[in-house]
Design an enzyme around this catalytic site. Structure first.
Site, PDB file in Angstrom:
ATOM      1  N   PHE A 229       0.829  -1.204   0.000  1.00  0.00           N
ATOM      2  CA  PHE A 229       0.000   0.000   0.000  1.00  0.00           C
ATOM      3  C   PHE A 229       0.865   1.255   0.000  1.00  0.00           C
ATOM      4  O   PHE A 229       2.058   1.224   0.310  1.00  0.00           O
ATOM      5  CB  PHE A 229      -0.935   0.026   1.213  1.00  0.00           C
ATOM      6  CG  PHE A 229      -0.232  -0.004   2.552  1.00  0.00           C
ATOM      7  CD1 PHE A 229       0.349   1.139   3.087  1.00  0.00           C
ATOM      8  CD2 PHE A 229      -0.144  -1.185   3.298  1.00  0.00           C
ATOM      9  CE1 PHE A 229       0.994   1.119   4.319  1.00  0.00           C
ATOM     10  CE2 PHE A 229       0.501  -1.218   4.527  1.00  0.00           C
ATOM     11  CZ  PHE A 229       1.068  -0.059   5.041  1.00  0.00           C
ATOM     12  N   GLU A 231      -0.170   5.176   1.614  1.00  0.00           N
ATOM     13  CA  GLU A 231      -1.301   5.816   2.286  1.00  0.00           C
ATOM     14  C   GLU A 231      -0.894   7.126   2.968  1.00  0.00           C
ATOM     15  O   GLU A 231       0.223   7.283   3.461  1.00  0.00           O
ATOM     16  CB  GLU A 231      -1.931   4.873   3.311  1.00  0.00           C
ATOM     17  CG  GLU A 231      -1.001   4.391   4.404  1.00  0.00           C
ATOM     18  CD  GLU A 231      -1.608   3.256   5.236  1.00  0.00           C
ATOM     19  OE1 GLU A 231      -2.448   2.502   4.707  1.00  0.00           O
ATOM     20  OE2 GLU A 231      -1.227   3.118   6.411  1.00  0.00           O
ATOM     21  N   HIS A 339      11.950  -5.928   6.006  1.00  0.00           N
ATOM     22  CA  HIS A 339      11.843  -7.312   6.450  1.00  0.00           C
ATOM     23  C   HIS A 339      12.113  -8.173   5.205  1.00  0.00           C
ATOM     24  O   HIS A 339      12.520  -7.635   4.188  1.00  0.00           O
ATOM     25  CB  HIS A 339      10.459  -7.588   7.059  1.00  0.00           C
ATOM     26  CG  HIS A 339       9.307  -6.967   6.332  1.00  0.00           C
ATOM     27  ND1 HIS A 339       8.785  -5.736   6.672  1.00  0.00           N
ATOM     28  CD2 HIS A 339       8.571  -7.390   5.282  1.00  0.00           C
ATOM     29  CE1 HIS A 339       7.775  -5.446   5.875  1.00  0.00           C
ATOM     30  NE2 HIS A 339       7.633  -6.422   5.007  1.00  0.00           N
ATOM     31  N   MET A 374      -5.782  -1.222   7.319  1.00  0.00           N
ATOM     32  CA  MET A 374      -6.161   0.033   6.677  1.00  0.00           C
ATOM     33  C   MET A 374      -7.013   0.929   7.585  1.00  0.00           C
ATOM     34  O   MET A 374      -7.200   2.105   7.294  1.00  0.00           O
ATOM     35  CB  MET A 374      -6.870  -0.232   5.348  1.00  0.00           C
ATOM     36  CG  MET A 374      -8.165  -0.991   5.483  1.00  0.00           C
ATOM     37  SD  MET A 374      -8.969  -1.237   3.877  1.00  0.00           S
ATOM     38  CE  MET A 374      -7.868  -2.418   3.078  1.00  0.00           C
ATOM     39  N   HIS A 395       6.287  -7.511  12.084  1.00  0.00           N
ATOM     40  CA  HIS A 395       6.263  -6.563  10.956  1.00  0.00           C
ATOM     41  C   HIS A 395       4.855  -6.082  10.664  1.00  0.00           C
ATOM     42  O   HIS A 395       4.612  -5.398   9.675  1.00  0.00           O
ATOM     43  CB  HIS A 395       6.920  -7.171   9.714  1.00  0.00           C
ATOM     44  CG  HIS A 395       6.047  -8.073   8.897  1.00  0.00           C
ATOM     45  ND1 HIS A 395       5.237  -9.042   9.451  1.00  0.00           N
ATOM     46  CD2 HIS A 395       5.876  -8.159   7.551  1.00  0.00           C
ATOM     47  CE1 HIS A 395       4.600  -9.681   8.474  1.00  0.00           C
ATOM     48  NE2 HIS A 395       4.971  -9.172   7.319  1.00  0.00           N
ATOM     49  N   ALA A 397       0.322  -6.660  12.086  1.00  0.00           N
ATOM     50  CA  ALA A 397      -0.642  -7.293  12.994  1.00  0.00           C
ATOM     51  C   ALA A 397      -0.769  -8.790  12.724  1.00  0.00           C
ATOM     52  O   ALA A 397      -0.968  -9.574  13.652  1.00  0.00           O
ATOM     53  CB  ALA A 397      -2.007  -6.619  12.847  1.00  0.00           C
ATOM     54  N   GLY A 398      -0.655  -9.186  11.472  1.00  0.00           N
ATOM     55  CA  GLY A 398      -0.874 -10.588  11.111  1.00  0.00           C
ATOM     56  C   GLY A 398      -2.351 -10.869  10.870  1.00  0.00           C
ATOM     57  O   GLY A 398      -3.224 -10.177  11.401  1.00  0.00           O
TER      58      GLY A 398
END
EC number: 6.5.1.8
Length: 473
Positions: A229, A231, A339, A374, A395, A397-398
């Site tokens: 993304f 943003e 990452h 998002m 890296h 929230a998962g």
């Protein structure tokens, strides 16, 4: 009503005859609750980004078949260590069983020194996403991953939050004008960007890498699909940060997430196949094939990996420079971390190769960005240098919902309602990237309290992602 597609439909979107086609038809037959258009768009996405579907209960077999088609199995010659080796786990309550099993196998490699699992971890291919592995004199291409050097980049501007709210139409126009997303997409002619990374000598290390230079040039400054993304958002510093020299307050910021595009993916595939030819491991560990750092192949991959990482950084630089100029901003601070990479680091007094596949470097005072979704906040963080975690953090929230579950369980109306509730404008993206598909970022951050300190909080306000190819109902 059951959605019907056939082999010709799959061939038309790029599938080929064989096991993969059969797996795709089986997967399609198990998904009766979505439209034909959504189903074909989903199967296209699986083909383009199979790693994203390895934790998906409907698409796992298809994703595995697609990846294995590129990485053929090899004979077993190298034995794994039989003894159980411990590794650090953070946020165990949020980590699925498959990720733990993969990490346990990685700990059995004869070159492994230490490991850790981050709270956003989930099953991947080889090393789990969110897995950190330190090795001795060895580099694992799939311990790095396909999207080499995938990273976060944050620019904090001298523009107050109010200016964004008063001029959202302008910010939307510039975001659309200066970003491009999706597999294979790039720029041509006068729209192509230039950067010193394209003249790097590493492009000449082998004819294989040299042949990727034109692709890299065309895709410079573009972003991939999946969860990538760019943003606009509002970042809040609750107190003055002396290191960044930023006063307490709320500022407009630009946050981007993407990697090394076709350059990195092609390098990853080539050197993974090479590693499997050289390093023959048992079937359960075959995707962790490694290259000796003292070997020609190991040195080639190391140089190519670092080139791809610097190229990914250049892509972010181009995007941020374009948008900074477009809105007439001055950058107060820029923070970037990657990452899907490997570093030479000291761990307990020994030089090791640290693989962070979907994990953020968090050495003492090292800055990083950990996004939520998002609509959920992201966090600008400063590492504490926790050696048990191999100086790492999550890296993101998962996921808590697989991609097919998200498509099946979340409606466009649900997604629009959540976006409206949080005041977020979305450009592109599919239901598989809906905010509800992700874990609670606050719980993930609480699970790594010992790994990072929060410096500032970023709230997404206008998000652009790749279009998923389907249309709204």
């Amino acid at each position: 009503m059951k959605t019907e597609i056939n082999g010709d439909d799959l061939l038309a979107i790029g599938y080929t005859e064989g096991r993969v086609l059969g797996e795709a038809l089986k997967a399609a037959a198990a998904l009766p609750d979505i439209t034909r258009e959504e189903l074909l768009a989903l199967l296209t996405k699986v083909k383009q980004y199979p790693e994203n579907f390895l934790d998906d209960e409907h698409m796992e077999s298809l994703a595995t078949a697609l990846i294995e088609e590129l990485n053929k199995p090899v004979d077993t010659t190298i034995a794994l260590i039989e003894e159980k080796r411990e590794y650090a786990v953070y946020g165990a309550d949020y980590i699925e069983e498959g990720a733990g099993k993969q990490m346990a196998i990685a700990m059995q490699l004869p070159v492994t020194v230490a490991g850790a699992l981050m709270p956003d971890a989930h099953q991947g291919y080889g090393l789990p996403i969110g897995g950190v592995l330190a090795t001795r004199n060895a580099i694992i291409p799939y311990g790095v991953g396909v999207d080499i050097g995938c990273r976060m980049a944050l620019s904090v501007f001298d523009i107050p939050a109010e200016h964004f709210y008063e001029n959202e139409a302008i910010y939307k126009r510039e975001l659309i004008a200066h970003t491009k997303f999706g597999a294979g997409h790039g720029f041509h002619g006068r729209y192509k960007a230039d950067h010193a990374v394209l003249d790097r000598s590493e492009f000449n290390i082998t004819p294989f890498v040299k042949n990727l230079q034109d692709k890299a040039a065309s895709q410079l400054g573009s972003s991939g699909g999946g969860n990538h993304f760019v943003e606009w958002g509002i970042i809040e510093f609750e107190q003055r940060d002396e290191v960044l020299n930023i006063e307490k307050g709320k500022y407009l910021a630009l946050l981007s997430h993407s990697g090394s595009r076709g350059l990195g993916a092609t390098i990853a595939g080539y050197y993974t196949r090479l590693a499997k030819d050289i390093c023959r491991l048992p079937k359960e560990a075959a995707n962790l094939a490694y290259l000796d750092m003292a070997s020609e192949a190991g040195q080639e991959y190391w140089l190519a990996m670092n080139l791809a990482g610097d190229y990914a950084s250049a892509c972010h630089e181009v995007i941020h420079n374009k948008l900074t100029a477009a809105v007439g901003a001055r950058v107060l601070a820029k923070v970037e971390n990657h990452h899907n990479f490997a570093w030479k680091e000291q761990w307990h007094g020994e030089e090791v190769i640290v693989h962070r596949k979907g994990a953020t470097p968090a050495g003492k005072d090292v800055m990083g960005i950990i996004p939520g979704s998002m609509t959920a906040p992201g966090f600008l963080v400063r590492g504490k240098g926790n050696e048990d975690a191999i100086n790492s953090a999550s890296h993101g929230a998962g996921r808590q919902l697989s991609r097919t579950k998200a498509i099946q369980q979340i409606s466009q109306q649900d997604m629009k309602a959540v976006l409206k509730e949080h005041g977020v404008t979305l450009i592109g993206a599919g239901l598989d990237e809906a905010p509800m598909a992700y874990k609670d970022i606050h719980k993930v951050m609480a699970a790594q309290h010992d790994l990072v300190d929060v410096v500032a909080r970023f709230e997404p306000k206008m998000v652009r992602m790749a279009d998923d190819g389907s249309k709204e109902d």
